[in-house]
Motif scaffolding. Structure first.
Motif, mmCIF file in Angstrom:
data_model
loop_
_atom_site.group_PDB
_atom_site.id
_atom_site.type_symbol
_atom_site.label_atom_id
_atom_site.label_comp_id
_atom_site.label_asym_id
_atom_site.label_seq_id
_atom_site.Cartn_x
_atom_site.Cartn_y
_atom_site.Cartn_z
ATOM 1 N N GLU A 1 0.828 -1.205 0.000
ATOM 2 C CA GLU A 1 0.000 0.000 0.000
ATOM 3 C C GLU A 1 0.862 1.254 0.000
ATOM 4 O O GLU A 1 0.646 2.179 -0.787
ATOM 5 C CB GLU A 1 -0.941 0.003 1.203
ATOM 6 N N ARG B 1 -4.401 6.512 5.432
ATOM 7 C CA ARG B 1 -5.699 6.862 4.835
ATOM 8 C C ARG B 1 -6.292 8.111 5.469
ATOM 9 O O ARG B 1 -7.512 8.281 5.553
ATOM 10 C CB ARG B 1 -6.664 5.672 4.953
ATOM 11 N N HIS C 1 -4.497 11.567 1.495
ATOM 12 C CA HIS C 1 -4.046 10.220 1.144
ATOM 13 C C HIS C 1 -5.210 9.239 1.009
ATOM 14 O O HIS C 1 -5.082 8.201 0.374
ATOM 15 C CB HIS C 1 -3.072 9.696 2.207
ATOM 16 N N ARG C 2 -6.347 9.578 1.617
ATOM 17 C CA ARG C 2 -7.490 8.661 1.594
ATOM 18 C C ARG C 2 -7.985 8.414 0.178
ATOM 19 O O ARG C 2 -8.369 7.289 -0.174
ATOM 20 C CB ARG C 2 -8.633 9.238 2.439
ATOM 21 N N ASP C 3 -7.975 9.438 -0.662
ATOM 22 C CA ASP C 3 -8.518 9.319 -2.015
ATOM 23 C C ASP C 3 -7.450 9.196 -3.094
ATOM 24 O O ASP C 3 -7.781 9.130 -4.274
ATOM 25 C CB ASP C 3 -9.404 10.540 -2.315
ATOM 26 N N ARG D 1 -4.702 -0.937 -2.075
ATOM 27 C CA ARG D 1 -5.147 -0.865 -0.682
ATOM 28 C C ARG D 1 -5.234 -2.256 -0.075
ATOM 29 O O ARG D 1 -5.806 -3.173 -0.671
ATOM 30 C CB ARG D 1 -6.503 -0.170 -0.590
#
Length: 472
Positions: free
Chosen positions: A87, A398, A402-404, A409
């Motif tokens: 990831e 996340r 950084h989440r999107d 993942r």
């Protein structure tokens, strides 16, 4: 969060360079290899056969029949570690590897400490493996372990100056030979089995007085640091992420594929040796070459030994390639005084960082003359600590922007990094005090360097850069 680096290429690379009075963009490595080439290079860094013949015998001497179980548990933990690397490596594809990932997500000090731990690992592991060359060249020539190891390191340094694509093919050929050697050992061990599968959980070892001792749970937990080191090389895929085509997709594929193959290549022969050893004393001695010769004949023993010697040379080449990229990236990210940064970031005619390659290889040759047990212990502690900090970064991967961001993942997040952090912290607590003190002392000195030199110059030093084509 003032100490956390942002991932925008323009923010990370252009503004700090402007502050330095340099408008040129940081030098970038050439994307020239795909999943196959990356997997060959990464597998060669794991170097299953040389690990089997050089590192595993030490586990046999301390864990006996519990060796396969310990490596199996370590491999399961490495799946969680590989998820974190996959990831983070696709989220932040940089030749800086762990330190680029952790700096971006967990702050600059955490990233610096990971860099120091990774530098310990990358400087120590090649000579540890290289020193095993003498034992497996014995059928042809008798050499002192330290001298043979130093020779291998210097040869690997010369090869590391070549083009990466050429090295991928060279190491691929050597890799085939070492997998053949591991396969021969597995076939011979299973065909001469002296005990059933139950011996794998029998948990006995021959003690100093020749009597049988029981391997305790604490011994297994302590041995997990070395077990993690055995398959540690899969992280090479992250170091090569700037040279992999389509890193968002290929980094994760290379990491997970390498871990799966290396676990099979290492664990299956270990199971075969455990079941096929003539007795517990022979198993505890760790003399795999002797067992191979007893199961077959001297010709087969010589063939296996020479394959292992080539595997060790192969490992040295790939490790020097990997480790020079770490120093190259640290110089590009302004980790040192400017003359040092300028030297370490120089690229040669083949596109390799030639000064960084020499800085890795020559001291590595010198480390071949250091006590081997100390090198093993410090490496085990450093790898475990590095994995722990990578797991912390994965737990933070996340948040915010950084989440999107496009990336591979991991499944079962955040449970995987949380459990991994707890387990690795416990493994660290069970290591020998002397190894913890050595590693802790080096880390303390590095923290002082951070506090006295890097932190006061935060606008011009330790500027982790992400390649502008990272989104490719």
């Amino acid at each position: 969060m003032s100490d956390t680096l942002r991932t925008s290429p323009s923010t990370v690379t252009e503004e700090p360079l402007a502050a330095l009075g340099n408008t040129a963009s940081p030098q970038k490595l050439k994307r020239s290899i795909g999943v196959v080439g990356g997997t060959l290079l990464t597998l060669s860094c794991v170097t299953p056969a040389s690990t089997l013949f050089v590192v595993v015998p030490d586990l046999f001497s301390s864990l006996g029949t519990a060796t396969a179980l310990t490596i199996g548990i370590g491999s399961l933990l490495c799946i969680a570690v590989a998820f974190c690397y996959s990831e983070l490596g696709t989220l932040i594809p940089s030749a800086g590897g762990e330190y680029a990932m952790v700096s971006t997500l967990a702050g600059r000090l955490a990233g610096w400490l990971v860099f120091v731990l990774s530098l310990l690992v990358v400087m120590i592991v090649p000579p540890v493996i290289a020193m095993g060359t003498a034992d497996y060249l014995a059928p042809l020539v008798h050499l002192p372990a330290a001298g043979a190891g130093a020779g291998v390191m210097l040869l690997a340094t010369l090869a590391g100056l070549l083009d990466l694509r050429a090295n991928a093919w060279i190491t691929g050929i050597f890799l085939v030979l070492e997998v053949i050697a591991a396969g021969v050992v597995a076939v011979l061990g299973f065909s001469h089995s002296e005990r059933g599968a139950g011996s794998l959980v029998d948990l006995h070892v021959t003690g100093a007085g020749g009597h049988t001792d029981t391997v305790t749970a604490m011994l297994i937990i302590s041995g997990l640091a070395i077990a993690l080191f055995i398959t540690q090389g899969f992280s090479t895929a992250v170091y090569l992420s700037e040279e992999l085509e389509n890193p968002r997709r290929n980094v994760a594929r290379t990491v997970l594929l390498t871990l799966a193959i290396s676990t099979v290549v290492i664990l299956v022969p270990v199971v075969a040796i455990t079941m096929g050893a003539p007795d517990l004393a022979a198993l505890t001695s760790g003399d795999i070459s002797g067992m191979v010769e007893a199961w077959s004949n001297s010709a087969v023993g010589t063939f296996v030994s020479l394959c292992v010697a080539l595997a060790i040379i192969n490992a040295g080449i790939v490790m020097v390639i990997q480790n020079s990229r770490v120093l190259f990236a640290s110089a590009r990210d302004k980790s040192w005084p400017e003359p040092v940064n300028n030297a370490l970031s120089k690229l040669g005619r083949f596109g390799s960082p030639w000064v960084a390659t020499l800085v890795v290889g020559v001291p590595g040759a010198a480390l071949c003359f250091v006590n081997l047990d100390t090198l093993y212990g410090v490496t085990g502690v450093s790898v475990t600590g590095m994995y722990l900090l990578v797991a912390v970064a994965a737990l933070l991967a996340r948040r915010g922007s950084h989440r999107d961001q496009p990336a591979w993942r991991m499944p079962l997040w955040p449970a995987v990094p949380v459990i991994l952090i707890a387990v690795l912290a416990y493994i660290l607590s069970q290591q020998e005090v002397s190894y913890l003190l050595w590693t802790g002392g080096i880390t303390a000195v590095a923290t002082l360097y951070w506090a006295l030199y890097l932190r006061p110059r935060k606008d011009t030093r330790w500027l982790v850069s992400i390649p502008e084509d990272a989104q490719a």
